[in-house]
Scaffold this motif. Structure first.
Motif, PDB file in Angstrom:
ATOM      1  N   ASN B 114      70.725  16.497   2.607  1.00 25.74           N
ATOM      2  CA  ASN B 114      72.301  16.535   3.576  1.00 25.74           C
ATOM      3  C   ASN B 114      72.923  16.850   2.785  1.00 25.74           C
ATOM      4  O   ASN B 114      73.697  15.882   2.105  1.00 25.74           O
ATOM      5  N   GLY B 115      74.122  17.090   3.554  1.00 21.43           N
ATOM      6  CA  GLY B 115      75.829  17.049   3.405  1.00 21.43           C
ATOM      7  C   GLY B 115      76.230  17.587   1.667  1.00 21.43           C
ATOM      8  O   GLY B 115      75.566  18.719   1.349  1.00 21.43           O
ATOM      9  N   GLU B 178      72.114  23.475   7.137  1.00 24.58           N
ATOM     10  CA  GLU B 178      73.276  22.838   8.418  1.00 24.58           C
ATOM     11  C   GLU B 178      73.692  23.873   8.706  1.00 24.58           C
ATOM     12  O   GLU B 178      74.068  24.092   9.848  1.00 24.58           O
ATOM     13  N   PRO B 184      72.961  19.258  15.079  1.00 20.88           N
ATOM     14  CA  PRO B 184      73.206  18.219  14.246  1.00 20.88           C
ATOM     15  C   PRO B 184      72.603  18.055  13.079  1.00 20.88           C
ATOM     16  O   PRO B 184      71.542  17.516  12.827  1.00 20.88           O
ATOM     17  N   SER B 188      72.069  13.303   9.786  1.00 25.87           N
ATOM     18  CA  SER B 188      73.128  12.349  11.720  1.00 25.87           C
ATOM     19  C   SER B 188      72.338  11.734  12.867  1.00 25.87           C
ATOM     20  O   SER B 188      72.077  11.024  13.451  1.00 25.87           O
ATOM     21  N   GLU B 189      71.220  12.442  12.753  1.00 25.82           N
ATOM     22  CA  GLU B 189      70.289  12.133  13.756  1.00 25.82           C
ATOM     23  C   GLU B 189      69.532  10.973  13.624  1.00 25.82           C
ATOM     24  O   GLU B 189      69.469   9.511  14.115  1.00 25.82           O
ATOM     25  N   PRO B 193      77.250   8.828   9.478  1.00 29.10           N
ATOM     26  CA  PRO B 193      77.585   9.352   9.861  1.00 29.10           C
ATOM     27  C   PRO B 193      78.064  11.045   9.156  1.00 29.10           C
ATOM     28  O   PRO B 193      77.383  11.615   8.238  1.00 29.10           O
ATOM     29  N   ASP B 194      78.517  11.805  10.491  1.00 31.28           N
ATOM     30  CA  ASP B 194      78.766  13.668   9.958  1.00 31.28           C
ATOM     31  C   ASP B 194      79.470  13.858   8.381  1.00 31.28           C
ATOM     32  O   ASP B 194      80.493  12.931   7.705  1.00 31.28           O
TER      33      ASP B 194
END
Lengths: 183, 360
Positions: B114-115, B178, B184, B188-189, B193-194
């Protein structure tokens, strides 16, 4: 001069230093009056197979089963406190059944630890896992360490078939843990 | 420039790596200290730091060994912080400290990224996300496999006893889509933090896709998933955990009908499983200790849920793939999942922070 190709195992320095070989625990000449310990590794039918072997030994060789325990984690070696309990409460250990990827190797590691603690051990593995069991023996500095093999599979046997297996194994267990050791 | 390259030397070096027994079957990039040093700089970690241990095999993994194996897998230096995060995420799984890597199940890691690191490093999050075709997606999980093989010394047919092994073993690393997910990010889940780059990972027992592009009903769609999640084949203990990697189309259809992740999970938890009679047909209707065994065959309408709870750790939900069809992947977990995400960390290029690391 080109750069050296790096070793990804972290063992390049270890290969040169062989581990000390295993010295087996002294064996009793016979089993009369000997205290037996059973260590079940949780695999299906292991408890029954070990119990049946214990019954046969009691009937035919006047042994008594003085400790029977279940390993807390089949994949990991028996913890030190468990080994100490066996050391206090029995003279000979029977353990198994090595019947999966990690537990076969782990059962052999346990056998070696018991031998080092002075307890003759008979480790029972399914023949399908002999290669991984022997690989663990080598890793523990005991290449050629002998364990008992029984035909795969064990987990699908019914109770009567497990008793039949126990009958076939019992004489091999006796020669494995008495003098002269069969190895 | 290409005229300066020496293919003969490269071929000889690759053969050398095969001869040492280091390869997973495919060619390796020979590792040298100058290249490994770039990996260490990219991660900002001490080479001697121990990041994995298997006392039963008398083996440890250090950052240096992980870097050598990541080089050999074909990673670029900037991927190495992702490899380390994936490794840490897998270290949080109970079975990776036990017999998981040696198991007859031959489990495959599932790695979810993620991210911002996804786009920065070029991870594939869309079409063909289960591979192949993209260097970061292919080499990060291969690095994990090489660490297990070389640093832990777990080789097939020796200490590794996979009966068949799972297709995709050492090759499943996907970035979450994403941008096209209605929900989300997974990280994040899981409480990060986002906007933080992070990796989640677990071991898979099997995977099977659900092809459903013919209904507009969210309940019909979810029922198709419940059927696959509830299969008895890989269900051997009282309960089993699972996951769904939804394609964007399915995720958007569910979100359009008002389902968020938690509601999807609750729906599937309630309805995924088998009746006593169905389990009896497969000889799995009786519990003895942890195991499912043949029972008395008594027919019954009682419904047995496969998932132990509707918490995220028992049903991983991610979104990835192209938005071109309703095809999603159901995965069955090898054992428990930690239900956590590990932040990807690297040295701050703009200057050291308190711990000399910054989340990217």
């Amino acid at each position: 001069m080109p750069n050296a190709i790096l070793d990804p195992t972290g063992r390049a320095h270890v290969a040169a230093a062989p581990l000390p070989g295993l010295v087996l625990a002294p064996r009793p000449p016979g089993l009369a009056g000997v205290r037996i310990g059973l260590l079940n590794n949780t695999k299906h039918n292991a408890a029954l197979l070990l119990a049946e072997i214990g019954n046969l030994l009691a009937a035919e060789h006047s042994v008594s089963v003085t400790i029977a325990e279940t390993k807390p984690n089949f994949a990991a070696p028996a913890p030190a406190d468990l080994v100490q309990r066996f050391r206090r409460e029995c003279d000979v250990v029977i353990t198994g059944v090595g019947d999966c990827g990690s537990c076969s190797a782990s059962a052999v590691a346990d056998g070696i630890v018991f031998e080092q603690a002075g307890l003759p051990a008979a480790v029972i593995c399914s023949d399908a896992f002999a290669v991984t069991a022997s690989a663990m023996a080598e890793l523990r500095g005991a290449p050629g360490y002998q364990y008992l093999v029984t035909e795969h599979p064990v987990a699908v046997l019914d109770a009567e078939q497990v008793r039949e297996r126990a009958k076939r194994l019992v004489s091999e267990v006796v020669s494995m843990v008495t003098e002269p050791a069969g190895r | 420039m290409t005229s300066l390259l020496d293919p003969d030397a490269a071929q000889a070096a690759i053969e050398h790596c095969y001869e040492q027994g280091w390869s997973d079957g495919l060619p390796l990039v020979p590792a040298t200290q100058p290249l490994v040093d770039k990996f260490l700089v990219a991660a900002g970690r001490s080479p001697d730091e121990v990041i994995g241990r298997l006392p039963q095999l008398d083996r440890v993994v250090t950052v240096q060994l992980a870097a050598i194996n990541a080089v050999m897998a074909g990673c670029r230096p900037e991927y190495f912080p992702v490899v380390l995060a994936a490794w840490e995420a897998l270290m949080r799984e109970r079975t990776t400290a036990g017999g998981g890597w040696q198991s007859t199940s031959g489990p495959a890691p599932l790695i979810v990224v993620n991210g911002p690191v996804r786009t920065e490093l070029g991870f594939n999050a869309s079409g063909g996300v289960f591979g192949p075709g993209f260097r970061p997606n292919a080499t990060v999980p291969r690095a994990i496999g090489l660490i297990v093989r070389n640093a832990y010394g777990i080789h097939p047919h020796e200490l590794e006893q996979a009966t068949q092994g799972l297709p995709g073993r050492w090759s499943i690393c996907l970035a979450e889509n994403e941008e096209e997910s209605p929900w989300p990010p997974l990280a994040s889940e899981l409480g990060l933090p986002d906007g933080v780059s992070a990796v989640s990972a677990t071991l898979l027992r099997t995977c099977e896709f659900v092809d459903n592009r013919h209904t507009s009903s969210a309940e019909q769609l979810l029922s198709d998933f419940a059927d696959t999640v509830g299969r008895s084949g890989s269900w051997i203990f009282e309960h089993a955990s699972a996951g769904v990697v939804f394609c964007p189309e399915h995720a958007q259809q569910l979100a359009g009908a008002g389902f968020d992740r938690a509601q999807v999970r609750a729906w599937l938890t309630e309805r995924s499983g088998r009746s006593t009679a169905e389990l009896a047909r497969a000889g799995k209707d009786r519990l003895e200790g942890r195991l499912r065994l043949p029972g008395d065959g008594e027919p019954g309408a009682q419904f047995h849920r496969v998932l132990p709870s509707d918490e995220p750790k028992n049903l991983l939900i991610a979104v990835a793939g192209a938005r071109n069809a309703g095809i999603s992947m159901v995965v069955r977990l090898f054992a428990d999942w930690s239900g956590t995400a590990v932040p990807v960390t690297r040295p701050d290029a703009a200057g050291p922070t308190a711990d000399n690391k910054v989340e990217i």
